[in-house]
Design a protein around this motif. Sequence first.
Motif, PDB file in Angstrom:
ATOM      1  N   LEU A  49       5.333   9.376   2.353  1.00 33.42           N
ATOM      2  CA  LEU A  49       4.889   9.428   0.960  1.00 33.42           C
ATOM      3  C   LEU A  49       4.729   8.018   0.401  1.00 33.42           C
ATOM      4  N   ALA A  50       5.718   7.153   0.613  1.00 32.42           N
ATOM      5  CA  ALA A  50       5.651   5.781   0.107  1.00 32.42           C
ATOM      6  C   ALA A  50       4.500   5.012   0.746  1.00 32.42           C
ATOM      7  N   LEU A  51       4.315   5.205   2.054  1.00 35.21           N
ATOM      8  CA  LEU A  51       3.255   4.463   2.745  1.00 35.21           C
ATOM      9  C   LEU A  51       1.863   4.930   2.331  1.00 35.21           C
ATOM     10  N   VAL A  52       1.701   6.218   2.128  1.00 38.67           N
ATOM     11  CA  VAL A  52       0.392   6.732   1.697  1.00 38.67           C
ATOM     12  C   VAL A  52       0.084   6.244   0.276  1.00 38.67           C
ATOM     13  N   MET A  53       1.102   6.247  -0.607  1.00 39.22           N
ATOM     14  CA  MET A  53       0.905   5.746  -1.964  1.00 39.22           C
ATOM     15  C   MET A  53       0.425   4.303  -1.954  1.00 39.22           C
ATOM     16  N   ILE A  54       1.081   3.468  -1.144  1.00 42.76           N
ATOM     17  CA  ILE A  54       0.704   2.056  -1.071  1.00 42.76           C
ATOM     18  C   ILE A  54      -0.694   1.903  -0.476  1.00 42.76           C
ATOM     19  N   SER A  56      -8.206   9.672   2.149  1.00 46.47           N
ATOM     20  CA  SER A  56      -8.680   8.984   0.948  1.00 46.47           C
ATOM     21  C   SER A  56      -9.087  10.033  -0.077  1.00 46.47           C
ATOM     22  N   GLY A  57      -9.255   9.593  -1.320  1.00 50.33           N
ATOM     23  CA  GLY A  57      -9.713  10.490  -2.368  1.00 50.33           C
ATOM     24  C   GLY A  57      -8.779  11.663  -2.576  1.00 50.33           C
ATOM     25  N   LEU A  58      -9.376  12.846  -2.748  1.00 50.51           N
ATOM     26  CA  LEU A  58      -8.587  14.049  -3.006  1.00 50.51           C
ATOM     27  C   LEU A  58      -7.692  14.407  -1.828  1.00 50.51           C
ATOM     28  N   ALA A  59      -8.124  14.102  -0.613  1.00 47.95           N
ATOM     29  CA  ALA A  59      -7.296  14.400   0.559  1.00 47.95           C
ATOM     30  C   ALA A  59      -5.998  13.596   0.507  1.00 47.95           C
ATOM     31  N   ALA A  60      -6.083  12.335   0.123  1.00 52.36           N
ATOM     32  CA  ALA A  60      -4.886  11.506   0.016  1.00 52.36           C
ATOM     33  C   ALA A  60      -3.981  12.003  -1.109  1.00 52.36           C
TER      34      ALA A  60
END
Length: 377
Positions: free
Chosen positions: A314-319, A281-285
């Motif tokens: 990448l797509a899953l983390v963005m969502i 989450s946040g900056l780590a994400a």
Amino acid sequence: MSSAAPALPWWKTVFVFGPHAGSHRVAVRAGISVVVPLVTVWALGHVEWSLYAAFGSFAALYGRNVRYRHRFLMQLSAAVVLVGAVVLGVVVAGMPSHEWWIVGIGAAWATLVAVLSDVFRWNPPGPLFGVFALCAVASVPPGPDSLLIAFVVSSGAAVVSLLVGGAGSVIVRRARADERVAASARPADAPSNPVARRRTRLLPDGDQRLAHAARFGVAAALAGGLSTALGIGHPYWAMIAAVVPLVAVRLSHSALRATHRIVGTFLGLILAAILLSAQPSGLAAIALVVALQIAAELFVTRNYGFALLFVTPLALVMIDVAHPTDTATLIVDRLVETALGTVVALLVAAATWAIWGRRDRASTSRSRGPLPATPTA
């Protein structure tokens, strides 16, 4: 006398890597274009806007190795389409029964963007990012003033991408020299992307060119409709998987791209499960998204299947950053939707090429006319 190199067996072509061709420069441009808007929305305390910012920054993915002026015009046209996709996605998200609206409007949008891709000679070609932007945004519940926010944030991110692309051409003079060498090695009017070269050489003109664009819409409608009717979550992933193989012109190339999609997505989901288990989450994400974006751009033109090892998480983390969802549900939906969309794409590709092949044979037969009489001794 030299002989042509033997063609590789089909299954071996899946594992072939193309030349590096300055991919590190493209990856750096993409990384900067993504990190600036994402950090900005995080600093403003609105990480839920990250989806708008990310799709606006996708303008940086166009015009990988073309000259700056052409790259700017290509990225500008792509930026307009991406911002339009984000705004239209917000509108669709607010409609009643929006799941079916996503399918219908997304399919029509796929056809339109495919036409624009041909008109502006996009590199990479096709409507993939435009469809992804519209459908992903439309799948997230809109908030207050979402329409204005989506426009401002996505436009700002697109402007950053254009500025980064321009700055790179001024600072990195070696890149311009490499591009001149590459341009001198191919015809002046040939696009730099090999898929685009094949498309320019092989795609029929006139009505069949429009039919080529329309099949993106047909595939997206079939895949999205089936997914929605079956009640599978995230039907837009099926729509995306359905348009990807159709970028290739030859049926064999579509099959190769479909294989890359299936294999790369499966491996990417394993990596996604590992990364999402840490609940970034946040900056780590944001750092994770940027790292995955850079890695994807390093390999996307060299081996599409290997690039999906990074594109998928990448797509899953963005969502997940914009709209947190259960990780297991995300992964299962992505796998099922990808398989469904890929099968639909292959069926559409096979059907259209069977029709075009029959027309070509009939046209060739008519143009030849009756066979000449065999001369006698």
